[in-house]
Scaffold this motif. Structure first.
Motif, PDB file in Angstrom:
ATOM      1  N   ASP A  43     -10.567  13.848   6.111  1.00 49.09           N
ATOM      2  CA  ASP A  43     -11.653  12.885   7.036  1.00 49.09           C
ATOM      3  C   ASP A  43     -12.296  13.994   7.936  1.00 49.09           C
ATOM      4  N   THR A  47      -6.039   5.402  -2.396  1.00 46.05           N
ATOM      5  CA  THR A  47      -7.286   5.493  -3.507  1.00 46.05           C
ATOM      6  C   THR A  47      -8.562   4.697  -2.808  1.00 46.05           C
ATOM      7  N   LYS A  48      -8.256   4.042  -1.945  1.00 44.23           N
ATOM      8  CA  LYS A  48      -9.270   3.232  -1.143  1.00 44.23           C
ATOM      9  C   LYS A  48     -10.039   4.233  -0.392  1.00 44.23           C
ATOM     10  N   GLU A  49      -9.247   4.881   0.403  1.00 42.00           N
ATOM     11  CA  GLU A  49      -9.869   6.009   1.531  1.00 42.00           C
ATOM     12  C   GLU A  49     -10.477   7.174   0.500  1.00 42.00           C
ATOM     13  N   GLU A  93     -15.391   9.935  -1.381  1.00 43.94           N
ATOM     14  CA  GLU A  93     -16.209  10.130  -2.278  1.00 43.94           C
ATOM     15  C   GLU A  93     -17.579   9.824  -2.059  1.00 43.94           C
ATOM     16  N   GLU A 121       0.964  -1.174  -0.032  1.00 39.72           N
ATOM     17  CA  GLU A 121       0.044   0.006  -0.050  1.00 39.72           C
ATOM     18  C   GLU A 121       0.908   1.348   0.026  1.00 39.72           C
ATOM     19  N   LYS A 172     -11.886   6.979  -2.266  1.00 35.94           N
ATOM     20  CA  LYS A 172     -12.873   6.258  -2.717  1.00 35.94           C
ATOM     21  C   LYS A 172     -14.233   6.497  -1.605  1.00 35.94           C
ATOM     22  N   ALA A 173     -13.813   6.087  -0.206  1.00 36.74           N
ATOM     23  CA  ALA A 173     -14.767   6.209   0.850  1.00 36.74           C
ATOM     24  C   ALA A 173     -15.135   7.635   0.952  1.00 36.74           C
ATOM     25  N   ARG A 179      -0.803  11.758   1.295  1.00 35.88           N
ATOM     26  CA  ARG A 179      -1.276  10.922   2.604  1.00 35.88           C
ATOM     27  C   ARG A 179      -1.212  11.883   3.833  1.00 35.88           C
ATOM     28  N   SER A 200      -2.420   2.393  -2.880  1.00 38.23           N
ATOM     29  CA  SER A 200      -3.748   1.552  -3.133  1.00 38.23           C
ATOM     30  C   SER A 200      -4.635   2.033  -1.667  1.00 38.23           C
ATOM     31  N   ASP A 201      -3.979   2.317  -0.395  1.00 37.24           N
ATOM     32  CA  ASP A 201      -4.693   2.336   0.747  1.00 37.24           C
ATOM     33  C   ASP A 201      -5.524   3.828   0.548  1.00 37.24           C
TER      34      ASP A 201
END
Lengths: 109, 115
Positions: free
Chosen positions: B57, B13-15, B20, B5, B17-18, B50, B10-11
């Motif tokens: 958040d 990208t996941k975050e 969004e 990650e 997405k969350a 990062r 990739s972490d």
């Protein structure tokens, strides 16, 4: 009443927020309302939010997340010992500034 | 965050997405504000971005709470979204692209002069 106070308030707003938190555990929206009711009508929640983040970063407050009736859990802020010390210093500085300002105002000629 | 990650991001990208997905649930005017905040914060990102994740958040949390209170976004953020973002980035000590370029320039000059 007074418009565009924000610039002048910038330096003291952190102390105001800390003072409000020191009375009772509270959250951003409530703090903003308190300041608005006090007459600082220009202050918006976003401004208070940035101050709260700063207080958090400087470890002057403790944070608890509590579920609210609606929406996501709310962040509640309570003052800690370091915060109380900071607040004491703030009022000391404020006394100094405000007494000097009054002195200047009264000694005009 | 594991090694994979860290390298691929990739972490994040996941975050993102969350984020969004959460933003999509906000009222339309809040979504617009969210986009503006994003646009104003990214110039303060570090190399990977990062450092912005906890800030984004938190801001999203603020917007969610305020929307649930039924406030309009103007009441919450006022007129100065740029200033708001600057204050947020400032707390974090985030540097802007310009700071980084300046640093790079200074380093390059120092190197040249050293020779």
């Amino acid at each position: 009443m007074l418009e565009n106070l924000t610039e002048m308030l910038k330096g003291v707003l952190e102390g105001c927020v800390l003072e409000i938190i020191s009375r009772q555990e509270t959250y951003g929206y409530e703090i903003t309302r308190r300041l608005n009711a006090l007459g600082f009508t220009d202050v918006v929640e976003g401004t208070v939010y940035t101050i709260l983040i700063r207080l958090e970063k400087n470890k002057l407050v403790e944070i608890t997340k509590k579920p609210s009736d609606m929406g996501p859990p709310r962040k509640f802020f309570a003052i800690n010992d370091a915060g109380r010390e900071e607040l004491r210093k703030f009022w000391e500085k404020w006394e100094f500034v405000s007494s000097k300002m009054n002195e200047l105002k009264e000694r005009k000629q | 965050m594991n090694f994979w990650e860290k390298i691929t991001g990739s972490d994040m990208t996941k975050e993102m997405k969350a984020f969004e997905a959460r933003a999509k649930k906000l009222p339309a005017e809040y979504q617009t504000a969210w986009e503006k905040i994003n646009a104003n914060l990214w110039p303060h990102s570090d190399f990977t971005g990062r450092n912005l994740m906890p800030i984004l958040d938190g801001v999203l949390g603020l917007l969610e709470e305020a929307a649930a209170d039924g406030q309009n976004v103007q009441e919450v953020l006022g007129d100065d979204i740029k200033g708001f973002c600057l204050a947020l980035a400032g707390i974090d000590g985030a540097k802007s692209y310009r700071d980084k370029w300046r640093e790079q320039l200074n380093n390059n000059i120092a190197k040249k002069l050293g020779k």
